[in-house]
Design an enzyme around this catalytic site. Structure first.
Site, PDB file in Angstrom:
ATOM      1  N   ASN A 166       0.841  -1.239   0.051  1.00  0.00           N
ATOM      2  CA  ASN A 166      -0.141  -0.053   0.036  1.00  0.00           C
ATOM      3  C   ASN A 166       0.769   1.435   0.040  1.00  0.00           C
ATOM      4  O   ASN A 166       1.514   1.391   0.838  1.00  0.00           O
ATOM      5  CB  ASN A 166      -0.918  -0.039   1.235  1.00  0.00           C
ATOM      6  CG  ASN A 166      -1.730   1.207   1.261  1.00  0.00           C
ATOM      7  OD1 ASN A 166      -1.324   2.220   1.177  1.00  0.00           O
ATOM      8  ND2 ASN A 166      -3.221   0.899   1.591  1.00  0.00           N
TER       9      ASN A 166
ATOM     10  N   HIS B 197       1.127   6.138   1.872  1.00  0.00           N
ATOM     11  CA  HIS B 197       1.806   7.441   2.572  1.00  0.00           C
ATOM     12  C   HIS B 197       2.947   7.852   2.168  1.00  0.00           C
ATOM     13  O   HIS B 197       3.463   8.734   2.476  1.00  0.00           O
ATOM     14  CB  HIS B 197       2.156   6.677   3.933  1.00  0.00           C
ATOM     15  CG  HIS B 197       0.630   6.369   4.576  1.00  0.00           C
ATOM     16  ND1 HIS B 197       0.095   7.214   4.914  1.00  0.00           N
ATOM     17  CD2 HIS B 197       0.229   4.957   5.163  1.00  0.00           C
ATOM     18  CE1 HIS B 197      -1.222   6.858   5.731  1.00  0.00           C
ATOM     19  NE2 HIS B 197      -0.911   5.707   5.756  1.00  0.00           N
TER      20      HIS B 197
ATOM     21  N   ARG C 123       3.968  18.769   1.368  1.00  0.00           N
ATOM     22  CA  ARG C 123       4.419  20.133   0.654  1.00  0.00           C
ATOM     23  C   ARG C 123       3.945  20.524  -0.771  1.00  0.00           C
ATOM     24  O   ARG C 123       4.066  21.436  -1.452  1.00  0.00           O
ATOM     25  CB  ARG C 123       6.078  19.637   0.517  1.00  0.00           C
ATOM     26  CG  ARG C 123       6.875  19.791   1.891  1.00  0.00           C
ATOM     27  CD  ARG C 123       7.102  21.364   2.071  1.00  0.00           C
ATOM     28  NE  ARG C 123       7.766  21.327   3.614  1.00  0.00           N
ATOM     29  CZ  ARG C 123       9.104  21.667   3.700  1.00  0.00           C
ATOM     30  NH1 ARG C 123       9.766  21.825   2.418  1.00  0.00           N
ATOM     31  NH2 ARG C 123       9.601  21.680   4.748  1.00  0.00           N
TER      32      ARG C 123
ATOM     33  N   HIS D 137      -5.533   3.654  -1.642  1.00  0.00           N
ATOM     34  CA  HIS D 137      -6.928   4.078  -1.098  1.00  0.00           C
ATOM     35  C   HIS D 137      -7.271   5.548  -1.516  1.00  0.00           C
ATOM     36  O   HIS D 137      -6.524   6.416  -0.937  1.00  0.00           O
ATOM     37  CB  HIS D 137      -6.849   3.905   0.520  1.00  0.00           C
ATOM     38  CG  HIS D 137      -8.334   4.168   1.062  1.00  0.00           C
ATOM     39  ND1 HIS D 137      -8.058   4.025   2.273  1.00  0.00           N
ATOM     40  CD2 HIS D 137      -9.345   4.632   0.798  1.00  0.00           C
ATOM     41  CE1 HIS D 137      -9.734   4.270   2.782  1.00  0.00           C
ATOM     42  NE2 HIS D 137     -10.127   4.635   1.681  1.00  0.00           N
TER      43      HIS D 137
ATOM     44  N   ARG E  81      -9.435   8.074  -0.892  1.00  0.00           N
ATOM     45  CA  ARG E  81     -10.174   8.458   0.160  1.00  0.00           C
ATOM     46  C   ARG E  81     -11.135   9.986   0.023  1.00  0.00           C
ATOM     47  O   ARG E  81     -10.722  10.423  -1.182  1.00  0.00           O
ATOM     48  CB  ARG E  81      -9.445   9.030   1.568  1.00  0.00           C
ATOM     49  CG  ARG E  81      -8.770   7.820   2.199  1.00  0.00           C
ATOM     50  CD  ARG E  81      -8.277   8.340   3.492  1.00  0.00           C
ATOM     51  NE  ARG E  81      -9.323   8.408   4.453  1.00  0.00           N
ATOM     52  CZ  ARG E  81      -9.613   7.621   5.437  1.00  0.00           C
ATOM     53  NH1 ARG E  81      -8.649   6.550   5.687  1.00  0.00           N
ATOM     54  NH2 ARG E  81     -10.559   7.996   6.309  1.00  0.00           N
TER      55      ARG E  81
ATOM     56  N   ARG F 144      -6.898  12.812   1.325  1.00  0.00           N
ATOM     57  CA  ARG F 144      -5.790  13.220   2.087  1.00  0.00           C
ATOM     58  C   ARG F 144      -4.482  12.783   1.398  1.00  0.00           C
ATOM     59  O   ARG F 144      -3.516  13.241   1.752  1.00  0.00           O
ATOM     60  CB  ARG F 144      -6.208  12.749   3.452  1.00  0.00           C
ATOM     61  CG  ARG F 144      -5.936  11.409   3.575  1.00  0.00           C
ATOM     62  CD  ARG F 144      -6.342  11.226   5.150  1.00  0.00           C
ATOM     63  NE  ARG F 144      -7.567  11.317   5.713  1.00  0.00           N
ATOM     64  CZ  ARG F 144      -7.930  10.720   6.842  1.00  0.00           C
ATOM     65  NH1 ARG F 144      -7.173  10.065   7.435  1.00  0.00           N
ATOM     66  NH2 ARG F 144      -9.386  11.068   7.080  1.00  0.00           N
TER      67      ARG F 144
ATOM     68  N   GLU G  65      -8.549   0.794  -2.955  1.00  0.00           N
ATOM     69  CA  GLU G  65      -9.508   0.583  -1.716  1.00  0.00           C
ATOM     70  C   GLU G  65     -10.378   1.735  -2.020  1.00  0.00           C
ATOM     71  O   GLU G  65     -10.056   2.937  -2.171  1.00  0.00           O
ATOM     72  CB  GLU G  65      -8.489   0.769  -0.639  1.00  0.00           C
ATOM     73  CG  GLU G  65      -7.800  -0.504  -0.093  1.00  0.00           C
ATOM     74  CD  GLU G  65      -7.009  -0.166   0.833  1.00  0.00           C
ATOM     75  OE1 GLU G  65      -7.058   0.876   1.582  1.00  0.00           O
ATOM     76  OE2 GLU G  65      -6.307  -1.065   1.589  1.00  0.00           O
TER      77      GLU G  65
ATOM     78  N   THR H  47      -8.247   3.278   8.642  1.00  0.00           N
ATOM     79  CA  THR H  47      -9.354   2.687   8.458  1.00  0.00           C
ATOM     80  C   THR H  47      -9.518   1.878  10.004  1.00  0.00           C
ATOM     81  O   THR H  47      -8.923   0.996  10.134  1.00  0.00           O
ATOM     82  CB  THR H  47      -9.395   1.814   7.184  1.00  0.00           C
ATOM     83  OG1 THR H  47      -8.918   2.573   6.260  1.00  0.00           O
ATOM     84  CG2 THR H  47     -10.820   1.351   6.913  1.00  0.00           C
TER      85      THR H  47
ATOM     86  N   GLU I   5     -11.145  -9.204   3.226  1.00  0.00           N
ATOM     87  CA  GLU I   5      -9.847  -9.150   3.848  1.00  0.00           C
ATOM     88  C   GLU I   5     -10.221  -8.822   5.432  1.00  0.00           C
ATOM     89  O   GLU I   5     -10.915  -7.806   5.595  1.00  0.00           O
ATOM     90  CB  GLU I   5      -9.297  -7.629   3.120  1.00  0.00           C
ATOM     91  CG  GLU I   5      -7.888  -7.289   3.673  1.00  0.00           C
ATOM     92  CD  GLU I   5      -7.171  -6.146   3.183  1.00  0.00           C
ATOM     93  OE1 GLU I   5      -7.239  -6.360   1.955  1.00  0.00           O
ATOM     94  OE2 GLU I   5      -6.548  -5.582   3.826  1.00  0.00           O
TER      95      GLU I   5
ATOM     96  N   HIS J 110      -3.633  -4.456   7.810  1.00  0.00           N
ATOM     97  CA  HIS J 110      -3.882  -3.423   8.654  1.00  0.00           C
ATOM     98  C   HIS J 110      -2.846  -3.310   9.927  1.00  0.00           C
ATOM     99  O   HIS J 110      -2.913  -4.451  10.736  1.00  0.00           O
ATOM    100  CB  HIS J 110      -5.143  -3.184   9.171  1.00  0.00           C
ATOM    101  CG  HIS J 110      -5.317  -1.460   9.372  1.00  0.00           C
ATOM    102  ND1 HIS J 110      -4.680  -1.159  10.461  1.00  0.00           N
ATOM    103  CD2 HIS J 110      -5.950  -0.756   8.664  1.00  0.00           C
ATOM    104  CE1 HIS J 110      -5.022   0.218  10.481  1.00  0.00           C
ATOM    105  NE2 HIS J 110      -5.703   0.414   9.147  1.00  0.00           N
TER     106      HIS J 110
ATOM    107  N   GLY K  43       1.253  -1.537   4.351  1.00  0.00           N
ATOM    108  CA  GLY K  43       1.628  -0.160   3.778  1.00  0.00           C
ATOM    109  C   GLY K  43       2.426   0.639   5.057  1.00  0.00           C
ATOM    110  O   GLY K  43       3.577   0.958   4.756  1.00  0.00           O
ATOM    111  N   HIS K  44       1.732   1.263   5.928  1.00  0.00           N
ATOM    112  CA  HIS K  44       2.215   2.345   6.685  1.00  0.00           C
ATOM    113  C   HIS K  44       3.662   1.966   7.315  1.00  0.00           C
ATOM    114  O   HIS K  44       4.582   2.543   7.249  1.00  0.00           O
ATOM    115  CB  HIS K  44       1.328   2.492   7.894  1.00  0.00           C
ATOM    116  CG  HIS K  44       1.909   3.639   8.992  1.00  0.00           C
ATOM    117  ND1 HIS K  44       2.686   3.567   9.953  1.00  0.00           N
ATOM    118  CD2 HIS K  44       1.561   5.009   8.673  1.00  0.00           C
ATOM    119  CE1 HIS K  44       2.795   4.442  10.659  1.00  0.00           C
ATOM    120  NE2 HIS K  44       2.307   5.773   9.890  1.00  0.00           N
TER     121      HIS K  44
HETATM  122  N1  PXP Z   1      -5.931  -3.114   4.210  1.00  0.00           N
HETATM  123  C1  PXP Z   1      -6.940  -2.278   4.106  1.00  0.00           C
HETATM  124  C2  PXP Z   1      -8.269  -2.569   3.668  1.00  0.00           C
HETATM  125  C3  PXP Z   1      -6.589  -1.014   4.674  1.00  0.00           C
HETATM  126  O1  PXP Z   1      -7.647   0.027   4.773  1.00  0.00           O
HETATM  127  C4  PXP Z   1      -5.291  -0.670   4.997  1.00  0.00           C
HETATM  128  C5  PXP Z   1      -4.830   0.713   5.345  1.00  0.00           C
HETATM  129  O2  PXP Z   1      -5.088   1.846   4.314  1.00  0.00           O
HETATM  130  C6  PXP Z   1      -4.314  -1.624   4.997  1.00  0.00           C
HETATM  131  C7  PXP Z   1      -4.632  -2.754   4.344  1.00  0.00           C
HETATM  132  C8  PXP Z   1      -2.883  -1.394   5.186  1.00  0.00           C
HETATM  133  O3  PXP Z   1      -2.532  -1.070   6.414  1.00  0.00           O
HETATM  134  P1  PXP Z   1      -1.165  -0.424   7.001  1.00  0.00           P
HETATM  135  O4  PXP Z   1      -0.940   0.886   6.128  1.00  0.00           O
HETATM  136  O5  PXP Z   1      -1.579  -0.332   8.518  1.00  0.00           O
HETATM  137  O6  PXP Z   1      -0.110  -1.395   6.670  1.00  0.00           O
END
Ligand code: PXP
Length: 274
Positions: free
Chosen positions: A22, A25, A33, A58, A60, A64, A85, A116, A167, A210, A232-233
């Site tokens: 993902n 970020h 910026r 995603h 949104r 954002r 997403e 989320t 998921e 997540h 992702g994060h």
């Molecule tokens: N799966 C879904 C459905 C999500 O909404 C997210 C966060 O956008 C992730 C996976 C990835 O989560 P993370 O960024 O915490 O790894």
């Protein structure tokens, strides 16, 4: 399962556990910026080079991080499947139908949340979810529902909404792990494991994600019913220290090792060895 001493089938080749990276970020940092740097498309290409099987983004409602033009560029340029997403709204449905990504993951969305925060309320939102699933699936898009690892949500996803994929939200598991709560971590992981089994039995493909980190990915990867993890994060944060490619390659290796280990344990149990 074979009894001890009984002939067992050959160990099947390792079933590949897919990694969806993902890249939201990367866009968060860019947007801090304005301008174009760092570019989520470049991150997506690097992620694929480092072992990602697909890219997740995603879009949104408040835009954002990922923007509409990021989706256009990702869809046009990346060489692996794009998983979009999105909230189950008519606006997002229109965007998805214009771009036709490989997959869409329907997620709950609240403007005030940082991320989320929970899974979809499948029972309450059933008819809108069904409307989106039918329209997306009709366009050849694979649709997943982001849900809590909960038996009722699984049943409703399959029977009421007609999704092909769920998921499972791994946030509670990862939070317990971060809090060093071993009993809570084991309890949450067991919930995910039994939900994954129930989902597969209901005919659903199972994904999870997540909050996953190097510390928690092994537990999720060991659940043999899970076909894909979306992360992702943590990876984008880790990239600050080690670079994006190495961070993803390390995550990929940890997933593969845990999956291999879980398959070998099943095989040994089937042969009556501890
Ligand atoms: N799966 C879904 C459905 C999500 O909404 C997210 C966060 O956008 C992730 C996976 C990835 O989560 P993370 O960024 O915490 O790894």
């Amino acid at each position: 399962m074979a009894a001890p001493g009984e002939a067992v089938p050959q160990l099947k080749p390792l079933r590949h556990l897919r990694l969806g990276v993902n890249i939201d970020h990367v866009a968060t940092i860019r947007n801090a910026r304005g301008g174009r740097h760092p570019d989520p498309l470049r991150a997506a290409q690097m992620a694929i080079g480092a072992g990602a099987d697909g890219i997740t983004a995603h879009l949104r409602e408040d835009r954002r991080h990922i923007s509409d033009s990021d989706i256009t560029r990702l869809k046009a340029e990346i060489t692996r499947p794009l998983n979009l997403e999105m909230a189950a709204t008519d606006e997002m449905l229109g965007i998805a139908l214009r771009h036709v990504p490989h997959a869409c993951c329907l997620v709950p969305e609240k403007r005030e949340e940082r991320t989320t925060e929970g899974g979809l309320d499948v029972l309450r939102a059933g008819s809108q979810l069904r409307h989106c699933v039918e329209a997306l699936a009709g366009a050849g898009i694979r649709v997943s529902l982001f849900i809590e690892p909960d038996p009722q949500a699984i049943e409703a996803s399959a029977a009421l909404v007609g999704a092909q994929v769920v998921e499972l939200h791994t946030g509670a598991y990862c939070e317990r792990a971060l809090a060093n709560d071993a009993a809570g971590t084991a309890r949450e992981l067991a919930r995910i494991e039994s939900a994954a089994r129930a989902a597969l039995t209901a005919g659903l493909e199972v994904h999870a994600g997540h909050g996953l980190t190097y510390g928690t990915v092994g537990g999720a990867a060991r659940i043999l019913e899970v076909a894909e993890l979306n992360i992702g994060h943590f990876l984008i944060g880790e990239a600050i220290f080690t670079g994006l490619g190495p961070a993803i390659a390390r995550m990929r290796a940890m997933m593969d090792e845990a999956r291999q280990d879980a398959r070998e344990s099943v095989h040994k149990t089937a042969r009556g060895r501890p």
